[in-house]
Each structure stands twice: as structure tokens, then as C-alpha cells.
Design a protein around this motif. Sequence first.
Motif, PDB file in Angstrom:
ATOM      1  N   PHE A   1      -5.992  33.935  20.308  1.00  0.00           N
ATOM      2  CA  PHE A   1      -7.251  34.624  20.599  1.00  0.00           C
ATOM      3  C   PHE A   1      -7.327  35.124  22.041  1.00  0.00           C
ATOM      4  CE2 PHE A   1      -8.358  31.337  17.361  1.00  0.00           C
ATOM      5  CZ  PHE A   1      -8.581  32.214  16.315  1.00  0.00           C
ATOM      6  N   PHE A   2      -6.418  34.677  22.889  1.00  0.00           N
ATOM      7  CA  PHE A   2      -6.493  35.020  24.310  1.00  0.00           C
ATOM      8  C   PHE A   2      -5.232  35.756  24.745  1.00  0.00           C
ATOM      9  CE2 PHE A   2      -8.798  31.118  23.492  1.00  0.00           C
ATOM     10  CZ  PHE A   2     -10.017  31.324  24.106  1.00  0.00           C
ATOM     11  N   GLU A   3      -5.384  36.561  25.780  1.00  0.00           N
ATOM     12  CA  GLU A   3      -4.230  37.272  26.330  1.00  0.00           C
ATOM     13  C   GLU A   3      -3.415  36.357  27.241  1.00  0.00           C
ATOM     14  OE1 GLU A   3      -5.475  40.809  28.248  1.00  0.00           O
ATOM     15  OE2 GLU A   3      -6.307  41.719  26.435  1.00  0.00           O
ATOM     16  N   ASP A   4      -4.090  35.439  27.919  1.00  0.00           N
ATOM     17  CA  ASP A   4      -3.418  34.534  28.853  1.00  0.00           C
ATOM     18  C   ASP A   4      -3.214  33.184  28.172  1.00  0.00           C
ATOM     19  OD1 ASP A   4      -2.809  32.663  30.907  1.00  0.00           O
ATOM     20  OD2 ASP A   4      -3.623  34.047  32.391  1.00  0.00           O
ATOM     21  N   ASN A   5      -1.968  32.868  27.823  1.00  0.00           N
ATOM     22  CA  ASN A   5      -1.673  31.623  27.113  1.00  0.00           C
ATOM     23  C   ASN A   5      -2.021  30.387  27.931  1.00  0.00           C
ATOM     24  OD1 ASN A   5      -0.752  32.937  24.837  1.00  0.00           O
ATOM     25  ND2 ASN A   5       1.392  32.916  25.483  1.00  0.00           N
ATOM     26  N   PHE A   6      -1.685  30.398  29.214  1.00  0.00           N
ATOM     27  CA  PHE A   6      -1.920  29.216  30.044  1.00  0.00           C
ATOM     28  C   PHE A   6      -3.411  28.939  30.174  1.00  0.00           C
ATOM     29  CE2 PHE A   6      -2.238  26.656  33.871  1.00  0.00           C
ATOM     30  CZ  PHE A   6      -1.182  25.782  33.720  1.00  0.00           C
ATOM     31  N   LEU A   7      -4.198  29.976  30.401  1.00  0.00           N
ATOM     32  CA  LEU A   7      -5.643  29.811  30.519  1.00  0.00           C
ATOM     33  C   LEU A   7      -6.244  29.317  29.205  1.00  0.00           C
ATOM     34  CD1 LEU A   7      -8.075  30.094  32.359  1.00  0.00           C
ATOM     35  CD2 LEU A   7      -8.304  32.477  31.609  1.00  0.00           C
ATOM     36  N   ALA A   8      -5.699  29.762  28.089  1.00  0.00           N
ATOM     37  CA  ALA A   8      -6.173  29.317  26.779  1.00  0.00           C
ATOM     38  C   ALA A   8      -5.956  27.817  26.595  1.00  0.00           C
ATOM     39  CB  ALA A   8      -5.461  30.093  25.673  1.00  0.00           C
ATOM     40  N   ILE A   9      -4.783  27.333  27.002  1.00  0.00           N
ATOM     41  CA  ILE A   9      -4.478  25.899  26.891  1.00  0.00           C
ATOM     42  C   ILE A   9      -5.442  25.092  27.755  1.00  0.00           C
ATOM     43  CG2 ILE A   9      -2.738  24.125  27.319  1.00  0.00           C
ATOM     44  CD1 ILE A   9      -2.212  26.057  24.936  1.00  0.00           C
ATOM     45  N   VAL A  10      -5.715  25.589  28.947  1.00  0.00           N
ATOM     46  CA  VAL A  10      -6.659  24.912  29.845  1.00  0.00           C
ATOM     47  C   VAL A  10      -8.039  24.829  29.200  1.00  0.00           C
ATOM     48  CG1 VAL A  10      -7.885  25.073  32.050  1.00  0.00           C
ATOM     49  CG2 VAL A  10      -5.432  25.530  31.953  1.00  0.00           C
ATOM     50  N   GLN A  11      -8.497  25.927  28.628  1.00  0.00           N
ATOM     51  CA  GLN A  11      -9.824  25.957  28.013  1.00  0.00           C
ATOM     52  C   GLN A  11      -9.924  25.018  26.813  1.00  0.00           C
ATOM     53  OE1 GLN A  11      -9.999  30.205  27.350  1.00  0.00           O
ATOM     54  NE2 GLN A  11     -11.313  30.539  29.127  1.00  0.00           N
ATOM     55  N   ILE A  12      -8.884  24.976  26.005  1.00  0.00           N
ATOM     56  CA  ILE A  12      -8.893  24.087  24.832  1.00  0.00           C
ATOM     57  C   ILE A  12      -9.050  22.633  25.262  1.00  0.00           C
ATOM     58  CG2 ILE A  12      -7.443  23.135  22.995  1.00  0.00           C
ATOM     59  CD1 ILE A  12      -6.335  25.997  22.612  1.00  0.00           C
ATOM     60  N   HIS A  13      -8.310  22.234  26.280  1.00  0.00           N
ATOM     61  CA  HIS A  13      -8.346  20.845  26.718  1.00  0.00           C
ATOM     62  C   HIS A  13      -9.626  20.512  27.485  1.00  0.00           C
ATOM     63  CE1 HIS A  13      -4.040  20.951  25.731  1.00  0.00           C
ATOM     64  NE2 HIS A  13      -4.081  19.631  25.749  1.00  0.00           N
ATOM     65  N   THR A  14     -10.046  21.387  28.383  1.00  0.00           N
ATOM     66  CA  THR A  14     -11.178  21.062  29.260  1.00  0.00           C
ATOM     67  C   THR A  14     -12.530  21.142  28.553  1.00  0.00           C
ATOM     68  OG1 THR A  14     -11.232  23.369  30.045  1.00  0.00           O
ATOM     69  CG2 THR A  14      -9.975  21.780  31.355  1.00  0.00           C
ATOM     70  N   LEU A  15     -12.620  21.908  27.495  1.00  0.00           N
ATOM     71  CA  LEU A  15     -13.882  21.987  26.747  1.00  0.00           C
ATOM     72  C   LEU A  15     -14.006  20.875  25.714  1.00  0.00           C
ATOM     73  CD1 LEU A  15     -14.241  25.838  26.165  1.00  0.00           C
ATOM     74  CD2 LEU A  15     -15.596  24.401  27.693  1.00  0.00           C
ATOM     75  N   THR A  16     -12.895  20.553  25.059  1.00  0.00           N
ATOM     76  CA  THR A  16     -12.929  19.585  23.958  1.00  0.00           C
ATOM     77  C   THR A  16     -13.358  18.197  24.419  1.00  0.00           C
ATOM     78  OG1 THR A  16     -11.191  20.777  22.777  1.00  0.00           O
ATOM     79  CG2 THR A  16     -11.586  18.501  22.132  1.00  0.00           C
ATOM     80  N   LEU A  17     -12.734  17.691  25.471  1.00  0.00           N
ATOM     81  CA  LEU A  17     -12.976  16.310  25.905  1.00  0.00           C
ATOM     82  C   LEU A  17     -14.437  16.035  26.274  1.00  0.00           C
ATOM     83  CD1 LEU A  17      -9.691  15.749  27.917  1.00  0.00           C
ATOM     84  CD2 LEU A  17     -10.369  14.543  25.848  1.00  0.00           C
ATOM     85  N   PRO A  18     -15.039  16.785  27.207  1.00  0.00           N
ATOM     86  CA  PRO A  18     -16.429  16.460  27.561  1.00  0.00           C
ATOM     87  C   PRO A  18     -17.426  16.685  26.427  1.00  0.00           C
ATOM     88  CG  PRO A  18     -15.717  18.471  28.681  1.00  0.00           C
ATOM     89  CD  PRO A  18     -14.503  17.868  28.048  1.00  0.00           C
ATOM     90  N   ILE A  19     -17.207  17.709  25.604  1.00  0.00           N
ATOM     91  CA  ILE A  19     -18.134  17.980  24.494  1.00  0.00           C
ATOM     92  C   ILE A  19     -18.120  16.840  23.484  1.00  0.00           C
ATOM     93  CG2 ILE A  19     -18.556  19.453  22.485  1.00  0.00           C
ATOM     94  CD1 ILE A  19     -17.699  21.839  24.193  1.00  0.00           C
ATOM     95  N   ILE A  20     -16.921  16.402  23.081  1.00  0.00           N
ATOM     96  CA  ILE A  20     -16.805  15.327  22.088  1.00  0.00           C
ATOM     97  C   ILE A  20     -17.396  14.031  22.614  1.00  0.00           C
ATOM     98  CG2 ILE A  20     -15.203  13.866  20.794  1.00  0.00           C
ATOM     99  CD1 ILE A  20     -15.559  16.680  19.684  1.00  0.00           C
ATOM    100  N   PHE A  21     -17.055  13.663  23.852  1.00  0.00           N
ATOM    101  CA  PHE A  21     -17.554  12.395  24.391  1.00  0.00           C
ATOM    102  C   PHE A  21     -19.052  12.446  24.687  1.00  0.00           C
ATOM    103  CE2 PHE A  21     -13.022  11.458  25.341  1.00  0.00           C
ATOM    104  CZ  PHE A  21     -12.962  10.236  24.691  1.00  0.00           C
TER     105      PHE A  21
END
Length: 371
Positions: A183-203
Motif C-alpha cells: 500500500f505504500f511507496e516507501d517499504n521501510f516507512l511502511a514497516i515502521v508504521q505497522i510496528h509503531t501503530l500496532t503495539l500502542p493501540i493493542i495495549f
Amino acid sequence: MKVQLSKLEIDTIVILFARFIGFLSYYLSIPILLNILGTADYGFWIMLSSVLNWVYVFDFGIGLSLKNKVVEFSTNNNNKDLKEYISTSYYILGICLVILMLILISLVYFGNIKQLFHIPNKIVPIFNMVLSIMIVSICITLFLKLVLNILHGLHKTALAETINVLPQLIIIVSLLIYNYAGFFEDNFLAIVQIHTLTLPIIFALITIILFKYKLAYIRPIFSKINQRYSREILVSASSFFLIQLSNIGIYSTDSYLISYFFNNESVAVYSVCYKYFNVLVFLMGVFMTPIWPIVTQKYIQGQVNEIKKIRLKLFKIWILILIVGVCLIFTSDYFYSILTNNKLFIPNYLTYIMFIYVSSITLSMIHGLLL
């Protein structure tokens, strides 16, 4: 004949299952991330993640201290003081993490820390933003994960471990979707977003649900903050904090040093080998996690002989885990090829050294529990 399982046995089975799911996600992420990022960027991601995981030590030992105190208060059925202690712990940790977050972000933008990393050229323009997002995410997650220490202290270890594996499952599913859809043009930024959004939202969701229902009787509230516990919390936490700081130098600097003195590709090689043998730590943790609050409780009750029996059992388990490690050595080449899709070569000498290194970690886990 109906077989009755003890609570410890049930907890161990649930923990084993939860950690197996977590480890499966952990291993599945290796080929997916390698495919998305490539060897060099994957190595940089692993290095950056490991460096930022140092932040996890900056709960200042409050989490482990709280776990032990929860055991003590719950053993004595003292819910009033327990609620005050939990509220005060959240208050102190929150202040400490806000200060830490501001300091780290200031260093990112004003400290010229880029020279400390071998940053791939395409990541240089977004490096400060990525680092800041990860710092904020980790600090928020660290604050919210304090509820897991409360669950451990209440002997609800199986529930804590089940909760802990949820973000890993969501992350691996997100990675799989992204790997095939993109879904993103920048692969590295996409990986960062997946990890940084998931953890705080779930907890955040888990914390709200637990304190609304299952832990409502000890829900932290501002009016229950008791300053007389502040000094006790900081003094008690300081011993754990010193141990955690020492662990940074022993266990958490490896990826950074490899990247700094060699390159990010070498980090990828090291990381795959370490993750492969980390199954030994996983196995040891399955047995250690439910035992921690039991040892604490028996220490409070003065049952020294029972603690010695537990130590002997743990050493026997450690010998069995060493045997598993030897088996891993013989099957290493096969699993390396699966984990990396034959994109990385891992030398035999690294496999042997890693076995010795991880075995020493599992042994130190026993000594750390019984100190």
C-alpha cells in the motif's frame, strides 16, 4: 480416570502455546521482511529496533518491582494499599517516560546522531522522523504494558502471555498483507508504521478492557496516588534498574556494534542465527515465567527449602534445553535456508558460538530469578 492439572501446569501449557504462536510469528517475519526490505535494509531495521529496545530498560525497574509488590499485597488480601501502589507506580512511570521521551527526541533533532549509524542513503531524509515515531511508540507501549506486570503478580500469567502475543499476530498478518498487496511507496516507512501503530493501540485497548472489568477493583486513579509510596517504589525499582542497565551492555548492543564496525548485511546474518537459537530462551522462559511469582510468594512466606527445590528442577530443565540446542546445531543449515529463502549464508563457526552464547543466557535466567 479424570486427570487434575495444577494451576502451574495449566499456566505452563497456555504459556507454551502462546509463546509458540509468538515464535512462529517471529520466524515468519524473517523471510517476509527480507523480501520487502532486502538484506541491507533488513539489517538496518534489526539494528535500529534493537537500539530502540534499550528504551524498554527505562521503566526504571518499576515494572518488575510492581510485580513483586502485587504478589505481596495480594497474598495478604490488601487491595486498598495495592490500588494505591499501582496508581503511584503508573504516576511515577508516566513522569519518567515523558522526561525520557523529550530527552531522546531532542537528541534526535539536535544531537547530530546520524553519524552514529550506517544509514542507507534512501532512509537518510526520513531518519529523524522514523526515529522519533519509534521512540514515542515504545514509550507509550512501555507505559501501557505495566498492566502485564500486574497480571503476573496476581498469578494470571497465562492471560498476560496470551495478551502479549496479540500484537505479534496482528503485525505478522499486516506484513503478509503488505507483502502481497503493497500500500505504500516507501517499504521501510511502511514497516515502521505497522510496528509503531500496532503495539500502542493493542495495549491501550487491552488496558482499558482489563481495568474496566477484570481488574476494576485495583484500577489506578489519580486520587489514589500516595506520595508515601514514591520513595519506596524508586528504591525498590533501582535494584532491578541496575540489573537491566547491565543487560544492555551484555545482550542489547550486539546489533549496533556489528552495524557500526562492519555493515548492515552482517547484522542480518547475525540476527537470523540469533533468532534461530533464541528458541532455547523461549523454552526456558515458558518454565520461568509462571515460577517468578511463586518464588516471590514463597520468599515472603519464608519457605527457603521450597525455593531450593525449584532451583534444582530449573537446573534439570536447563540440561534438557542444552540437549535441544545440540539438536538445533545439526539442523541449522536446513532451517537457515528456509528462514532466509537462501538469501543469506551463515557460517558454521557463528552457529557454534551462538549456541554457547544463548546457553549462557538461559543459565543466567535461573540465577536472575533466584537472586
